[in-house]
Design an enzyme around this catalytic site. Sequence first.
Site, PDB file in Angstrom:
ATOM      1  N   CYS A  26       0.831  -1.201   0.000  1.00  0.00           N
ATOM      2  CA  CYS A  26       0.000   0.000   0.000  1.00  0.00           C
ATOM      3  C   CYS A  26       0.870   1.257   0.000  1.00  0.00           C
ATOM      4  CB  CYS A  26      -0.909  -0.008   1.234  1.00  0.00           C
ATOM      5  SG  CYS A  26      -2.007   1.412   1.364  1.00  0.00           S
TER       6      CYS A  26
ATOM      7  N   SER B 278       0.532   3.886   1.700  1.00  0.00           N
ATOM      8  CA  SER B 278       0.796   4.404   3.048  1.00  0.00           C
ATOM      9  C   SER B 278       2.086   3.820   3.624  1.00  0.00           C
ATOM     10  CB  SER B 278      -0.382   4.091   3.980  1.00  0.00           C
ATOM     11  OG  SER B 278      -1.562   4.711   3.519  1.00  0.00           O
TER      12      SER B 278
ATOM     13  N   HIS C 262       4.920   5.712   2.202  1.00  0.00           N
ATOM     14  CA  HIS C 262       5.123   7.022   2.816  1.00  0.00           C
ATOM     15  C   HIS C 262       6.146   6.942   3.947  1.00  0.00           C
ATOM     16  CE1 HIS C 262       2.234   8.879   0.357  1.00  0.00           C
ATOM     17  NE2 HIS C 262       1.143   8.714   1.096  1.00  0.00           N
TER      18      HIS C 262
ATOM     19  N   HIS D 234      -0.107  -3.282   6.639  1.00  0.00           N
ATOM     20  CA  HIS D 234      -1.363  -3.114   7.375  1.00  0.00           C
ATOM     21  C   HIS D 234      -2.571  -3.625   6.599  1.00  0.00           C
ATOM     22  CE1 HIS D 234      -0.972   0.334   4.723  1.00  0.00           C
ATOM     23  NE2 HIS D 234      -2.288   0.465   4.777  1.00  0.00           N
TER      24      HIS D 234
ATOM     25  N   CYS E 165      -7.535  -2.739   3.939  1.00  0.00           N
ATOM     26  CA  CYS E 165      -7.237  -1.316   3.733  1.00  0.00           C
ATOM     27  C   CYS E 165      -7.793  -0.823   2.409  1.00  0.00           C
ATOM     28  CB  CYS E 165      -5.743  -1.044   3.807  1.00  0.00           C
ATOM     29  SG  CYS E 165      -5.335   0.707   3.515  1.00  0.00           S
TER      30      CYS E 165
END
Length: 378
Positions: A47, A49, A52, A68, A175
């Site tokens: 993902c 995120s 990041h 996650h 997610c």
Amino acid sequence: MSTAGKVIKCKAAVCWGPKQPLSIEEIEVAPPKAHEVRIKIVATGVCRSDDHVLSGALDVNFPIILGHEAAGIVESVGEGVTNLKPGDKVIPLFIPQCGKCRCCKNPDSNFCVKNDLEKFNGVLQDNTTRFTCKGKTVYNFISTSTFTEYTVVDDIAVAKIHPDAPLDKVCLIGCGFSTGYGSAVKTAKVKPGSSCVVFGLGGVGLSVIIGCKVAGAAKIIAVDVNPDKFAKAKEFGATECINPKDYDRPINEVLAEMTDGGVDYAFEVIGNTGIMTSALKSSFFCGGKTVIVGLAPSNATMTFDPMLMLTGRVLTGAFFGGFKSKDDVPQTVDDYVNKKINFDGLITHELPFEQINEGFELLRNGKSIRTVLNFCRA
């Protein structure tokens, strides 16, 4: 031989610091304490995120085990866990649901005060972590940490799911799919016959499109600077696709011309504050609704003319598509198993876990929608 109550040694992708590739290491995973669950991860998605953190855009504690968006099987449970048992299929939840706090009791909120999304402390509810590597403490990532063969989560951060669910597919409900789909059907509450625009056509953005279509939107405009994503957007329900680079004026002006003054619903699914403002401007001045879905860097801020809001526009946002995690995740999995929803097309690559860095390169280069990393089949 049972592993319950024992330390498990296993493989994990450890992030030792920003701007470094993930390192496959042998780690130790301690047994679950009271009200905790140890999970054998079967499949986990890559993902944005997580990326990041790798890029340094999010301020977390290192070393850390990211991940996650996953699904797995309960290996053992700690004292006081009554609703889960070894062998249950589960999805870890990056937004817990304690059921007792003011947020959880609010029917209009899906947040929980026991989350770790705001401070990124990297610990479980008892303020410790179950991971060690080379004698060092390794931090947890937003209540989950799924880039590992085994993880430990609090029992308020895990949902039991349908026993027939294919874990290498429904991991996306942890997610990406839920975040996008829920943003349309639960947060925005898209109405039949309405017009929508989706900025950003990654896995989450495409899931927003799926939600808009299911909700009955008549016009769904997909926006991205990568035209290679347009075919997939139309496959999921986009009625039109546009590239901002093809125009010599602001994209919100283009969208206003296409929709008689602005869309009913705008979704920003990138995490770019400039595009968030463009999304707001593209919504109809009288009651248009803009939903921020993308996660911006930790130091990001937004600035815009308040007059944009005074005429009736609505600006909102939601983690996880507004889904109350322990309640809505099992239902969404049931809907998938019963073929009420289908998002298999979001998965463009499947790789063995050891090729995790390749999965991130596919993401960064815009060559994948979702890459799923498999530990084993179940």
